[in-house]
Design an enzyme around this catalytic site. Sequence first.
Site, PDB file in Angstrom:
ATOM      1  N   SER A 113       0.824  -1.207   0.000  1.00 34.24           N
ATOM      2  CA  SER A 113       0.000   0.000   0.000  1.00 34.24           C
ATOM      3  C   SER A 113       0.862   1.263   0.000  1.00 34.24           C
ATOM      4  CB  SER A 113      -0.893   0.013   1.245  1.00 34.24           C
ATOM      5  OG  SER A 113      -1.529   1.267   1.414  1.00 34.24           O
ATOM      6  N   GLN A 134       0.351  -0.632  -4.797  1.00 34.47           N
ATOM      7  CA  GLN A 134      -0.966  -0.005  -4.854  1.00 34.47           C
ATOM      8  C   GLN A 134      -0.827   1.491  -4.679  1.00 34.47           C
ATOM      9  OE1 GLN A 134      -2.288   1.262  -1.771  1.00 34.47           O
ATOM     10  NE2 GLN A 134      -4.484   1.387  -2.041  1.00 34.47           N
ATOM     11  N   TYR A 136      -2.412   5.238  -4.213  1.00 37.71           N
ATOM     12  CA  TYR A 136      -3.469   6.189  -3.924  1.00 37.71           C
ATOM     13  C   TYR A 136      -3.197   7.437  -4.753  1.00 37.71           C
ATOM     14  CZ  TYR A 136      -5.252   3.617   0.150  1.00 37.71           C
ATOM     15  OH  TYR A 136      -5.810   2.676   0.981  1.00 37.71           O
ATOM     16  N   THR A 162      -6.190   2.426  -6.753  1.00 38.17           N
ATOM     17  CA  THR A 162      -7.402   2.385  -5.933  1.00 38.17           C
ATOM     18  C   THR A 162      -8.305   3.547  -6.327  1.00 38.17           C
ATOM     19  OG1 THR A 162      -6.370   1.247  -4.083  1.00 38.17           O
ATOM     20  CG2 THR A 162      -8.307   2.575  -3.589  1.00 38.17           C
ATOM     21  N   ARG A 171     -14.947   5.940  10.065  1.00 42.95           N
ATOM     22  CA  ARG A 171     -14.891   4.728  10.884  1.00 42.95           C
ATOM     23  C   ARG A 171     -14.911   5.158  12.340  1.00 42.95           C
ATOM     24  NH1 ARG A 171     -10.054   3.926   6.755  1.00 42.95           N
ATOM     25  NH2 ARG A 171     -11.399   3.845   4.925  1.00 42.95           N
ATOM     26  N   LYS A 258      -8.814  -1.145  -8.673  1.00 44.96           N
ATOM     27  CA  LYS A 258      -9.453  -1.642  -7.456  1.00 44.96           C
ATOM     28  C   LYS A 258     -10.587  -0.713  -7.024  1.00 44.96           C
ATOM     29  CE  LYS A 258      -8.195  -2.931  -2.682  1.00 44.96           C
ATOM     30  NZ  LYS A 258      -8.990  -1.961  -1.901  1.00 44.96           N
ATOM     31  N   HIS A 282     -13.893  -1.983  -0.579  1.00 45.99           N
ATOM     32  CA  HIS A 282     -12.859  -1.563   0.375  1.00 45.99           C
ATOM     33  C   HIS A 282     -13.064  -2.220   1.733  1.00 45.99           C
ATOM     34  CE1 HIS A 282      -9.649   1.601   0.129  1.00 45.99           C
ATOM     35  NE2 HIS A 282      -9.531   1.281   1.399  1.00 45.99           N
ATOM     36  N   ARG A 285     -15.172  -0.405   4.335  1.00 47.88           N
ATOM     37  CA  ARG A 285     -14.577   0.731   5.038  1.00 47.88           C
ATOM     38  C   ARG A 285     -14.911   2.075   4.400  1.00 47.88           C
ATOM     39  NH1 ARG A 285     -10.382  -0.352   8.358  1.00 47.88           N
ATOM     40  NH2 ARG A 285      -8.996   1.293   7.608  1.00 47.88           N
TER      41      ARG A 285
END
Length: 394
Positions: A113, A134, A136, A162, A171, A258, A282, A285
């Site tokens: 990530s 991955q 962002y 993503t 959250r 994703k 996700h 989330r």
Amino acid sequence: MIVAPPLEKITCIEDLRRVAKHRVPNMFYDYADSGSWTESTYRNNETAFREIKLKQRVAVDMSGRSTQTTMIGEKVAMPVAIAPTGLTGMQHADGEILAAQAAEAFDVPFSLSTMSVCSIEDIATHTSKPFWFQLYVMKDQAFLNNTIDRAKAAGCSALIITLDLQVLGQRHKDIKNGLSTPPKPTIANMLNLATKPYWCWHMLQTKRRSFGNIVGHAKNVSDLSSLSSWTAEQFDPSLSWDDVARIKDRWGGKIILKGIMEPEDAELAVKSGADALIVSNHGGRQLDGAPATIDKLPQIVDAVGSDIEVWMDSGIRSGQDVLKAWALGARGTMIGRAFLYGLGAYGRAGVDKALSLIHNELDVTMAFCGHRDINTVNRDILLPGTYPTADLYR
């Protein structure tokens, strides 16, 4: 203090979860084991798998079984990859390195990530097999381009973009636990740390306690305090398919998208030239109230399955879940919490155990359903009326 059972007594992913809950500080355990808002989507991701029933076959030759296949042309021991998860190195010291080493040993892909504790370079130094990175999509274009270039230099074999993190889902547990950058040293958090000697001991042995892909790489981000203000402004709500095209051009290699949950977006993913898409909410989330990914999978496979590799994540806790997803058309799956529980519970050995458990369950269940090769499995192994179809959300 709870004494963790020996690994040979661990028989399922739930066992690993229970140990991790006792060993990992609440702040970081809850970060991994939570969903947004009411957590209904998070819970439904798991329960939807349980509704799907399998057909048992008997007097079928079950010898010489194989779960080997490929994901975007890469040979894998089973159609499972370790998903990119943020703050993995806070479940256990050097967590991303340990998970990557476990994945390499088991011959399944590992994904790192952007928001990892260990850096791209850390993983490349401690492994010999190419891994996936991955991305962002951040507003800071210089950082974004530099990160892509670093992933290329490290020999990453695919880039995961993503798409469902333009804004952050709330959250509740993170807010209540005071999860921030840097973490808030509340009395409750300090008292909780005092009950986690396993975690503390290993964390004292490492120098990696920040976001290794960002600190020292983003402009004016040199410590946790400067990181906090930078991160708060970086997730880009204006992300579009034009950005995907631009990133694809700079990357020049295999692309995985994703966060796809609707056929319309899946069709756009095909048009983008991506090599695979991941049906993903996700892990529950982001958008609470969204359908379970396994329920949406057949609809997306029906729409684009012959034009692009369709994978899925969210809710996978066993090899049976992997087999059900494969039967419904997923040519790959990704696990997040399942390996994080193992990591938090026992470190590298726990990730090894999680992968072994999932593989064994996949192999044995496939045999009971009358197949010796994962590549021959289709939805005929599922009991009609118990699994979702492409018409479910039309």
